[in-house]
Design a protein around this motif. Sequence first.
Motif, PDB file in Angstrom:
ATOM      1  N   PHE A 259       0.808  -1.209   0.000  1.00 27.96           N
ATOM      2  CA  PHE A 259       0.000   0.000   0.000  1.00 27.96           C
ATOM      3  C   PHE A 259       0.850   1.272   0.000  1.00 27.96           C
ATOM      4  O   PHE A 259       0.444   2.284  -0.566  1.00 27.96           O
ATOM      5  CB  PHE A 259      -0.945   0.007   1.209  1.00 27.96           C
ATOM      6  CG  PHE A 259      -1.958   1.111   1.152  1.00 27.96           C
ATOM      7  CD1 PHE A 259      -3.032   1.039   0.269  1.00 27.96           C
ATOM      8  CD2 PHE A 259      -1.829   2.232   1.950  1.00 27.96           C
ATOM      9  CE1 PHE A 259      -3.965   2.068   0.200  1.00 27.96           C
ATOM     10  CE2 PHE A 259      -2.758   3.262   1.889  1.00 27.96           C
ATOM     11  CZ  PHE A 259      -3.831   3.178   1.014  1.00 27.96           C
ATOM     12  N   ASP A 260       2.019   1.229   0.624  1.00 28.39           N
ATOM     13  CA  ASP A 260       2.860   2.428   0.667  1.00 28.39           C
ATOM     14  C   ASP A 260       3.288   2.854  -0.732  1.00 28.39           C
ATOM     15  O   ASP A 260       3.375   4.044  -1.027  1.00 28.39           O
ATOM     16  CB  ASP A 260       4.083   2.176   1.549  1.00 28.39           C
ATOM     17  CG  ASP A 260       3.705   2.002   3.009  1.00 28.39           C
ATOM     18  OD1 ASP A 260       3.041   2.889   3.559  1.00 28.39           O
ATOM     19  OD2 ASP A 260       4.059   0.954   3.592  1.00 28.39           O
ATOM     20  N   ASP A 261       3.564   1.884  -1.614  1.00 32.61           N
ATOM     21  CA  ASP A 261       3.893   2.218  -2.997  1.00 32.61           C
ATOM     22  C   ASP A 261       2.645   2.558  -3.793  1.00 32.61           C
ATOM     23  O   ASP A 261       2.619   3.534  -4.551  1.00 32.61           O
ATOM     24  CB  ASP A 261       4.628   1.050  -3.655  1.00 32.61           C
ATOM     25  CG  ASP A 261       6.127   1.084  -3.387  1.00 32.61           C
ATOM     26  OD1 ASP A 261       6.786   2.014  -3.872  1.00 32.61           O
ATOM     27  OD2 ASP A 261       6.620   0.196  -2.686  1.00 32.61           O
ATOM     28  N   HIS A 262       1.592   1.735  -3.651  1.00 26.94           N
ATOM     29  CA  HIS A 262       0.390   1.938  -4.451  1.00 26.94           C
ATOM     30  C   HIS A 262      -0.264   3.288  -4.169  1.00 26.94           C
ATOM     31  O   HIS A 262      -0.734   3.964  -5.093  1.00 26.94           O
ATOM     32  CB  HIS A 262      -0.609   0.818  -4.169  1.00 26.94           C
ATOM     33  CG  HIS A 262      -1.917   0.989  -4.872  1.00 26.94           C
ATOM     34  ND1 HIS A 262      -2.074   0.803  -6.228  1.00 26.94           N
ATOM     35  CD2 HIS A 262      -3.142   1.366  -4.409  1.00 26.94           C
ATOM     36  CE1 HIS A 262      -3.327   1.039  -6.571  1.00 26.94           C
ATOM     37  NE2 HIS A 262      -3.996   1.387  -5.493  1.00 26.94           N
ATOM     38  N   SER A 263      -0.303   3.703  -2.920  1.00 25.35           N
ATOM     39  CA  SER A 263      -0.957   4.953  -2.539  1.00 25.35           C
ATOM     40  C   SER A 263      -0.138   6.184  -2.911  1.00 25.35           C
ATOM     41  O   SER A 263      -0.653   7.303  -2.865  1.00 25.35           O
ATOM     42  CB  SER A 263      -1.202   4.976  -1.030  1.00 25.35           C
ATOM     43  OG  SER A 263       0.035   4.992  -0.328  1.00 25.35           O
ATOM     44  N   GLY A 264       1.135   5.975  -3.251  1.00 28.56           N
ATOM     45  CA  GLY A 264       2.007   7.096  -3.539  1.00 28.56           C
ATOM     46  C   GLY A 264       2.687   7.665  -2.312  1.00 28.56           C
ATOM     47  O   GLY A 264       3.332   8.717  -2.388  1.00 28.56           O
ATOM     48  N   PHE A 265       2.567   6.955  -1.168  1.00 29.02           N
ATOM     49  CA  PHE A 265       3.173   7.490   0.050  1.00 29.02           C
ATOM     50  C   PHE A 265       4.695   7.524  -0.052  1.00 29.02           C
ATOM     51  O   PHE A 265       5.330   8.478   0.401  1.00 29.02           O
ATOM     52  CB  PHE A 265       2.747   6.666   1.268  1.00 29.02           C
ATOM     53  CG  PHE A 265       3.189   7.277   2.571  1.00 29.02           C
ATOM     54  CD1 PHE A 265       2.474   8.325   3.119  1.00 29.02           C
ATOM     55  CD2 PHE A 265       4.321   6.828   3.220  1.00 29.02           C
ATOM     56  CE1 PHE A 265       2.884   8.918   4.313  1.00 29.02           C
ATOM     57  CE2 PHE A 265       4.743   7.411   4.418  1.00 29.02           C
ATOM     58  CZ  PHE A 265       4.015   8.455   4.966  1.00 29.02           C
ATOM     59  N   TYR A 348      13.663   2.940   4.442  1.00 26.17           N
ATOM     60  CA  TYR A 348      14.930   2.979   3.713  1.00 26.17           C
ATOM     61  C   TYR A 348      14.827   4.020   2.590  1.00 26.17           C
ATOM     62  O   TYR A 348      13.774   4.151   1.951  1.00 26.17           O
ATOM     63  CB  TYR A 348      15.241   1.611   3.103  1.00 26.17           C
ATOM     64  CG  TYR A 348      15.419   0.510   4.114  1.00 26.17           C
ATOM     65  CD1 TYR A 348      16.686   0.195   4.613  1.00 26.17           C
ATOM     66  CD2 TYR A 348      14.332  -0.225   4.580  1.00 26.17           C
ATOM     67  CE1 TYR A 348      16.858  -0.818   5.548  1.00 26.17           C
ATOM     68  CE2 TYR A 348      14.488  -1.238   5.518  1.00 26.17           C
ATOM     69  CZ  TYR A 348      15.758  -1.527   5.996  1.00 26.17           C
ATOM     70  OH  TYR A 348      15.922  -2.531   6.923  1.00 26.17           O
ATOM     71  N   GLY A 349      15.904   4.749   2.356  1.00 24.53           N
ATOM     72  CA  GLY A 349      15.908   5.742   1.293  1.00 24.53           C
ATOM     73  C   GLY A 349      17.297   5.970   0.733  1.00 24.53           C
ATOM     74  O   GLY A 349      18.306   5.531   1.313  1.00 24.53           O
ATOM     75  N   ASN A 350      17.356   6.652  -0.404  1.00 21.79           N
ATOM     76  CA  ASN A 350      18.623   7.004  -1.054  1.00 21.79           C
ATOM     77  C   ASN A 350      18.712   8.510  -1.198  1.00 21.79           C
ATOM     78  O   ASN A 350      17.690   9.194  -1.374  1.00 21.79           O
ATOM     79  CB  ASN A 350      18.724   6.367  -2.442  1.00 21.79           C
ATOM     80  CG  ASN A 350      18.919   4.870  -2.382  1.00 21.79           C
ATOM     81  OD1 ASN A 350      18.386   4.191  -1.511  1.00 21.79           O
ATOM     82  ND2 ASN A 350      19.684   4.330  -3.311  1.00 21.79           N
ATOM     83  N   ARG A 365      11.493   2.953   0.689  1.00 16.42           N
ATOM     84  CA  ARG A 365      10.883   1.632   0.907  1.00 16.42           C
ATOM     85  C   ARG A 365      10.606   1.483   2.402  1.00 16.42           C
ATOM     86  O   ARG A 365      11.441   1.846   3.236  1.00 16.42           O
ATOM     87  CB  ARG A 365      11.835   0.541   0.421  1.00 16.42           C
ATOM     88  CG  ARG A 365      11.348  -0.880   0.628  1.00 16.42           C
ATOM     89  CD  ARG A 365      12.280  -1.859  -0.090  1.00 16.42           C
ATOM     90  NE  ARG A 365      13.644  -1.779   0.413  1.00 16.42           N
ATOM     91  CZ  ARG A 365      14.116  -2.548   1.402  1.00 16.42           C
ATOM     92  NH1 ARG A 365      13.325  -3.436   2.005  1.00 16.42           N
ATOM     93  NH2 ARG A 365      15.379  -2.431   1.799  1.00 16.42           N
ATOM     94  N   ILE A 366       9.429   0.962   2.736  1.00 14.45           N
ATOM     95  CA  ILE A 366       9.023   0.819   4.138  1.00 14.45           C
ATOM     96  C   ILE A 366       8.866  -0.666   4.468  1.00 14.45           C
ATOM     97  O   ILE A 366       8.172  -1.394   3.761  1.00 14.45           O
ATOM     98  CB  ILE A 366       7.701   1.558   4.419  1.00 14.45           C
ATOM     99  CG1 ILE A 366       7.917   3.079   4.214  1.00 14.45           C
ATOM    100  CG2 ILE A 366       7.200   1.289   5.830  1.00 14.45           C
ATOM    101  CD1 ILE A 366       6.659   3.905   4.396  1.00 14.45           C
TER     102      ILE A 366
END
Length: 372
Positions: A259-265, A348-350, A365-366
Amino acid sequence: MQRIGLFLLLLFTTLFAKGQEPDTTGNITLFEKAPMGLVRFYFDDYYYLVDKNCAFKSIERVSQFLVDKNVFHADFRDFDRNGTVVLTGYHNQGVKEGLFKAYHPDGTLKWEVTFEQDRPIGDWKYYYPDGKPMLTVNYDEAVVRIMAFWDRRGRQRITDGNGSYEFRMPFTFYNEYGYPFFERKGRIRNGVPRGYWTTHMVDHNERKTLYTEEIFNDSGMLNEGYNLFSDASYRTPMAFIPTSYFYTAERLLSKPCNFDDHSGFNTYLSEKFSAMLKSSPTLTNIEDKFSYEVSLDREGNPTAVTLKDALATTELNRYLEMALNEIPFYFPSLDQEGNPIADTLVVYGNLSVNGAGQFQFHSFRIVREKQP
């Protein structure tokens, strides 16, 4: 989010050479063979490729596909979850040509437009679900012009590019204000916005809150734009016409099934961090990764935020820790019955810093402790 060009080419080569269904690492199926030499692709609502068994899969495209060029070819049809056709069109080796038609869920025409060499030409016509005209947008010139508009009562508000415009659109992805819609209002002259315009946030109870104020010149260019929520000026206006997501399909971008990717969060996190930390004159040409831990209550409110994997320099980490505490909300985790629960998240992030010292945060990424 991933661009899967080379991956897709190799997978298609295997698929057609061996006559097998694709079975990628992790049992992810983004496409598979269909009858008569066609291929079936699986997309979400925004035309990102997703696994065929993903809960967010909502569109299936059946089309020819040229493996060597990595493009759609010939006629295609898109179907919704119920098997109803929602879009038809034609690609000539990846180039959109001819008439494209989209349909409402009940099968009535939603919009129609003709493409020539991948560009819309003439009038793009939109219709309400009852078949009545809604909007006509002309693409004959370099400037896109709104030529006609009818409100939901059937009253024509814009004729020959002149009149008043009041149009509601949904937010595409997550926004931190919590409103599902925004409404644009102003005057149209010669097909372009003129003078004073407003944008209101609209909630599900029809309550409206003023969001932006804008002034357009006689050519339809934005002279002044002010965001009342962020107390800041801007130079790029919000959308005036309905957003078409089918263009994304041609980019062959994929999303994980969460959901975090799908929702655009996750995209929101990228934009939020990049907006807060824009540049530094002393830091250049950096590629680094980081992660932080968030303790979350069942309402989605952070109760503690801790940097885990730090960036390379003390200065960068000081900036980063300031930004971490500015994220006011995360989607709560859910139990097996779908009820929100308290949880611990690792984010996680870049970070990329270019030669001019400009920051870009990306690839968020969560990972949730209590919810896969």
